[in-house]
Motif scaffolding. Structure first.
Motif, PDB file in Angstrom:
ATOM      1  N   MET A   1      46.118  31.897  25.549  1.00  0.00           N
ATOM      2  CA  MET A   1      45.789  32.478  26.839  1.00  0.00           C
ATOM      3  C   MET A   1      44.394  32.064  27.307  1.00  0.00           C
ATOM      4  O   MET A   1      44.175  31.827  28.501  1.00  0.00           O
ATOM      5  CB  MET A   1      45.891  34.007  26.761  1.00  0.00           C
ATOM      6  N   ALA A   2      43.461  31.940  26.390  1.00  0.00           N
ATOM      7  CA  ALA A   2      42.091  31.576  26.753  1.00  0.00           C
ATOM      8  C   ALA A   2      42.020  30.194  27.388  1.00  0.00           C
ATOM      9  O   ALA A   2      41.086  29.889  28.140  1.00  0.00           O
ATOM     10  CB  ALA A   2      41.184  31.623  25.527  1.00  0.00           C
ATOM     11  N   ILE A   3      42.985  29.350  27.089  1.00  0.00           N
ATOM     12  CA  ILE A   3      43.052  28.012  27.690  1.00  0.00           C
ATOM     13  C   ILE A   3      44.024  28.013  28.870  1.00  0.00           C
ATOM     14  O   ILE A   3      43.760  27.405  29.915  1.00  0.00           O
ATOM     15  CB  ILE A   3      43.492  26.972  26.644  1.00  0.00           C
ATOM     16  N   ALA A   4      45.146  28.716  28.723  1.00  0.00           N
ATOM     17  CA  ALA A   4      46.202  28.682  29.744  1.00  0.00           C
ATOM     18  C   ALA A   4      45.721  29.238  31.080  1.00  0.00           C
ATOM     19  O   ALA A   4      46.039  28.682  32.139  1.00  0.00           O
ATOM     20  CB  ALA A   4      47.416  29.468  29.259  1.00  0.00           C
ATOM     21  N   ALA A   5      44.947  30.346  31.074  1.00  0.00           N
ATOM     22  CA  ALA A   5      44.542  30.984  32.328  1.00  0.00           C
ATOM     23  C   ALA A   5      43.621  30.089  33.162  1.00  0.00           C
ATOM     24  O   ALA A   5      43.915  29.820  34.336  1.00  0.00           O
ATOM     25  CB  ALA A   5      43.898  32.339  32.047  1.00  0.00           C
ATOM     26  N   PRO A   6      42.502  29.600  32.614  1.00  0.00           N
ATOM     27  CA  PRO A   6      41.646  28.735  33.451  1.00  0.00           C
ATOM     28  C   PRO A   6      42.308  27.414  33.817  1.00  0.00           C
ATOM     29  O   PRO A   6      42.095  26.889  34.917  1.00  0.00           O
ATOM     30  CB  PRO A   6      40.399  28.515  32.585  1.00  0.00           C
ATOM     31  N   LEU A   7      43.138  26.875  32.912  1.00  0.00           N
ATOM     32  CA  LEU A   7      43.829  25.628  33.218  1.00  0.00           C
ATOM     33  C   LEU A   7      44.810  25.821  34.374  1.00  0.00           C
ATOM     34  O   LEU A   7      44.946  24.950  35.244  1.00  0.00           O
ATOM     35  CB  LEU A   7      44.560  25.129  31.974  1.00  0.00           C
ATOM     36  N   ALA A   8      45.491  26.970  34.394  1.00  0.00           N
ATOM     37  CA  ALA A   8      46.425  27.259  35.490  1.00  0.00           C
ATOM     38  C   ALA A   8      45.684  27.373  36.817  1.00  0.00           C
ATOM     39  O   ALA A   8      46.185  26.930  37.858  1.00  0.00           O
ATOM     40  CB  ALA A   8      47.195  28.541  35.197  1.00  0.00           C
ATOM     41  N   ASP A   9      44.491  27.979  36.802  1.00  0.00           N
ATOM     42  CA  ASP A   9      43.698  28.066  38.026  1.00  0.00           C
ATOM     43  C   ASP A   9      43.356  26.679  38.558  1.00  0.00           C
ATOM     44  O   ASP A   9      43.505  26.394  39.751  1.00  0.00           O
ATOM     45  CB  ASP A   9      42.403  28.850  37.758  1.00  0.00           C
ATOM     46  N   ILE A  10      42.901  25.819  37.664  1.00  0.00           N
ATOM     47  CA  ILE A  10      42.502  24.464  38.071  1.00  0.00           C
ATOM     48  C   ILE A  10      43.710  23.670  38.584  1.00  0.00           C
ATOM     49  O   ILE A  10      43.675  23.076  39.665  1.00  0.00           O
ATOM     50  CB  ILE A  10      41.829  23.727  36.899  1.00  0.00           C
ATOM     51  N   ALA A  11      44.796  23.675  37.792  1.00  0.00           N
ATOM     52  CA  ALA A  11      45.988  22.909  38.171  1.00  0.00           C
ATOM     53  C   ALA A  11      46.579  23.425  39.474  1.00  0.00           C
ATOM     54  O   ALA A  11      46.997  22.643  40.345  1.00  0.00           O
ATOM     55  CB  ALA A  11      47.020  22.979  37.050  1.00  0.00           C
ATOM     56  N   GLY A  12      46.616  24.744  39.630  1.00  0.00           N
ATOM     57  CA  GLY A  12      47.172  25.319  40.847  1.00  0.00           C
ATOM     58  C   GLY A  12      46.365  24.960  42.081  1.00  0.00           C
ATOM     59  O   GLY A  12      46.929  24.631  43.132  1.00  0.00           O
TER      60      GLY A  12
ATOM     61  N   GLY B   1      48.988  19.978  49.099  1.00  0.00           N
ATOM     62  CA  GLY B   1      50.097  20.439  49.911  1.00  0.00           C
ATOM     63  C   GLY B   1      51.330  20.864  49.146  1.00  0.00           C
ATOM     64  O   GLY B   1      52.366  21.148  49.744  1.00  0.00           O
ATOM     65  N   GLU B   2      51.241  20.936  47.810  1.00  0.00           N
ATOM     66  CA  GLU B   2      52.395  21.353  47.026  1.00  0.00           C
ATOM     67  C   GLU B   2      52.339  22.858  46.794  1.00  0.00           C
ATOM     68  O   GLU B   2      51.315  23.391  46.361  1.00  0.00           O
ATOM     69  CB  GLU B   2      52.420  20.625  45.680  1.00  0.00           C
ATOM     70  N   GLN B   3      53.432  23.539  47.085  1.00  0.00           N
ATOM     71  CA  GLN B   3      53.484  24.978  46.855  1.00  0.00           C
ATOM     72  C   GLN B   3      53.522  25.242  45.355  1.00  0.00           C
ATOM     73  O   GLN B   3      54.349  24.685  44.626  1.00  0.00           O
ATOM     74  CB  GLN B   3      54.717  25.579  47.517  1.00  0.00           C
ATOM     75  N   SER B   4      52.601  26.051  44.886  1.00  0.00           N
ATOM     76  CA  SER B   4      52.530  26.325  43.453  1.00  0.00           C
ATOM     77  C   SER B   4      52.014  27.734  43.224  1.00  0.00           C
ATOM     78  O   SER B   4      51.074  28.184  43.886  1.00  0.00           O
ATOM     79  CB  SER B   4      51.596  25.326  42.760  1.00  0.00           C
ATOM     80  N   ASP B   5      52.642  28.434  42.274  1.00  0.00           N
ATOM     81  CA  ASP B   5      52.203  29.772  41.884  1.00  0.00           C
ATOM     82  C   ASP B   5      51.259  29.731  40.693  1.00  0.00           C
ATOM     83  O   ASP B   5      50.883  30.785  40.169  1.00  0.00           O
ATOM     84  CB  ASP B   5      53.416  30.644  41.526  1.00  0.00           C
ATOM     85  N   LEU B   6      50.894  28.540  40.236  1.00  0.00           N
ATOM     86  CA  LEU B   6      50.026  28.439  39.069  1.00  0.00           C
ATOM     87  C   LEU B   6      48.655  29.038  39.369  1.00  0.00           C
ATOM     88  O   LEU B   6      47.970  28.653  40.305  1.00  0.00           O
ATOM     89  CB  LEU B   6      49.854  26.977  38.652  1.00  0.00           C
ATOM     90  N   CYS B   7      48.263  30.003  38.563  1.00  0.00           N
ATOM     91  CA  CYS B   7      46.946  30.619  38.645  1.00  0.00           C
ATOM     92  C   CYS B   7      46.805  31.511  37.417  1.00  0.00           C
ATOM     93  O   CYS B   7      47.768  31.743  36.678  1.00  0.00           O
ATOM     94  CB  CYS B   7      46.777  31.432  39.934  1.00  0.00           C
ATOM     95  N   SER B   8      45.607  32.008  37.192  1.00  0.00           N
ATOM     96  CA  SER B   8      45.393  32.868  36.024  1.00  0.00           C
ATOM     97  C   SER B   8      46.209  34.153  36.119  1.00  0.00           C
ATOM     98  O   SER B   8      46.645  34.701  35.104  1.00  0.00           O
ATOM     99  CB  SER B   8      43.907  33.201  35.885  1.00  0.00           C
ATOM    100  N   GLY B   9      46.446  34.632  37.372  1.00  0.00           N
ATOM    101  CA  GLY B   9      47.263  35.839  37.536  1.00  0.00           C
ATOM    102  C   GLY B   9      48.687  35.647  37.054  1.00  0.00           C
ATOM    103  O   GLY B   9      49.269  36.541  36.436  1.00  0.00           O
ATOM    104  N   THR B  10      49.257  34.467  37.313  1.00  0.00           N
ATOM    105  CA  THR B  10      50.604  34.177  36.818  1.00  0.00           C
ATOM    106  C   THR B  10      50.619  34.170  35.293  1.00  0.00           C
ATOM    107  O   THR B  10      51.547  34.706  34.660  1.00  0.00           O
ATOM    108  CB  THR B  10      51.094  32.820  37.350  1.00  0.00           C
ATOM    109  N   MET B  11      49.594  33.586  34.689  1.00  0.00           N
ATOM    110  CA  MET B  11      49.515  33.587  33.219  1.00  0.00           C
ATOM    111  C   MET B  11      49.367  35.014  32.696  1.00  0.00           C
ATOM    112  O   MET B  11      49.933  35.364  31.659  1.00  0.00           O
ATOM    113  CB  MET B  11      48.351  32.719  32.746  1.00  0.00           C
TER     114      MET B  11
END
Length: 334
Positions: free
Chosen positions: A261-272, A279-289
């Motif tokens: 989780m310590a890696i997944a949350a910030p990585l999801a924020d960056i990737a999202g 312009g790509e719709q994405s739900d990736l963010c730390s909240g999703t994690m």
């Protein structure tokens, strides 16, 4: 949607209901069931659907569609910006200000009931297993969580002031054919990067199959006892994310990848942020994690006791419907 002869079916003949967010996955399912039970149904959404009496409108400015509230006895307010990937000011504008303005328009039109869709996200991402409606909500900096808590305060204050009868619904993770909990994971599973799950998929998913959810909602619409109350509606079970999304992995042949989780949350924020910038719709963010790493599930004992609610469609049955739908629509192989 599938139908079951054992499903509770209150008579709603003579009722007139308006649904905000009527074109959404849940809105369409609710509209169909209301009509099947004899209600007159209207709707509002950003895009009109005149064949189903859905007018175009923005919940933050009901002045352009408030005439659709004439003669309505119940508003079901589903419209919202879903997920934590939106900016706080945008989520607040729709989820809180929009709720307040729809509520005021309903009161001005003499509507008697206002059923407000909140979320189990109001408990935050760290809570004891088996939380129920008496458990405290928890702001945590996630835009969706915090604005849903704020919106609940708006509608419950109106009920307390005697302006309108309000019921707050906290749905579990609503899923089924066409849902975001199916479409988005199937899309991610196909990618070389795979579907990201934090902490080995050990987080708890709290599903509610769309038919089960609509069953519970119809009981709320029909029940006078529901006024002034808050109800959690889910399938009554919590399953590890690796188990729930494992069904989708098996039917699609895709890949699940896990990170701490310590890696997944910030990585999801960056990737999202990168994906949305292009312009790509994405739900990736730390909240999703955070949602995918919850430690427990939620009690539906109040809904069972007060509404006689009972979820009928199991996960295995629901996944069979999902698989058939996904094959029919070319999302997975035949």
């Amino acid at each position: 949607m599938s139908e079951s002869p054992a499903r509770s079916a209150p008579t709603l003949s003579g009722r007139t209901v308006l649904i905000t967010g009527a074109n959404g996955f849940i809105g369409r399912a609710v509209s169909a069931r209301l009509r099947a039970l004899g209600a007159q149904v209207r709707g509002v959404d950003l895009v009109p659907d005149l064949d189903h009496q859905v007018v175009a409108g923005d919940v933050t400015d009901p002045s352009g569609w408030s005439d659709a509230l004439t003669g309505v006895d119940t508003v079901i307010h589903t419209a919202a910006l879903l997920g934590g990937a939106y900016r706080l000011q945008d989520a607040w504008r729709v989820n809180v200000l929009g709720t307040s303005r729809v509520l005021s328009a309903a009161i001005d039109a003499g509507v008697g009931r206002f059923i407000h869709f909140s979320s189990i996200a109001v408990y935050g991402f760290d809570f004891p297993d088996g939380v129920d409606e008496s458990s405290p909500t928890h702001v945590n900096g996630d835009a969706y969580t915090d604005t849903k808590i704020n919106s609940e305060a708006v509608v419950l204050a109106a009920h307390a002031a005697g302006q309108i009868d309000v019921t707050v619904v906290r749905p579990g993770d609503v899923w089924g054919p066409e849902s975001v909990w199916v479409r988005s994971p199937l899309a991610e599973l196909k990618k070389p990067t795979g579907l990201p799950l934090p902490n080995g998929g050990a987080g708890i998913f709290s599903p509610v199959y769309i038919d089960n959810f609509v069953d519970g909602l119809m009981l709320i619409v029909a029940s006078g006892e529901a006024a002034g109350e808050v109800f959690i509606l889910s399938d009554g079970v919590g399953v590890p994310c690796r188990e729930f999304f494992g069904h989708l992995q098996r039917m699609s042949g895709g890949t699940i990848r896990t990170l701490p989780m310590a890696i997944a949350a910030p990585l999801a924020d960056i990737a999202g942020r990168i994906l949305r910038a292009f312009g790509e719709q994405s739900d990736l963010c730390s909240g999703t994690m955070g949602l995918l790493n919850r430690p427990g599930t939620y009690s539906i004992e109040k809904a069972r006791r007060v509404l006689r609610y009972e979820p009928l469609v199991t996960i295995d049955e629901g996944m069979a419907h999902v698989e058939q739908w996904a094959r029919d629509n070319g999302l997975i192989g035949t």
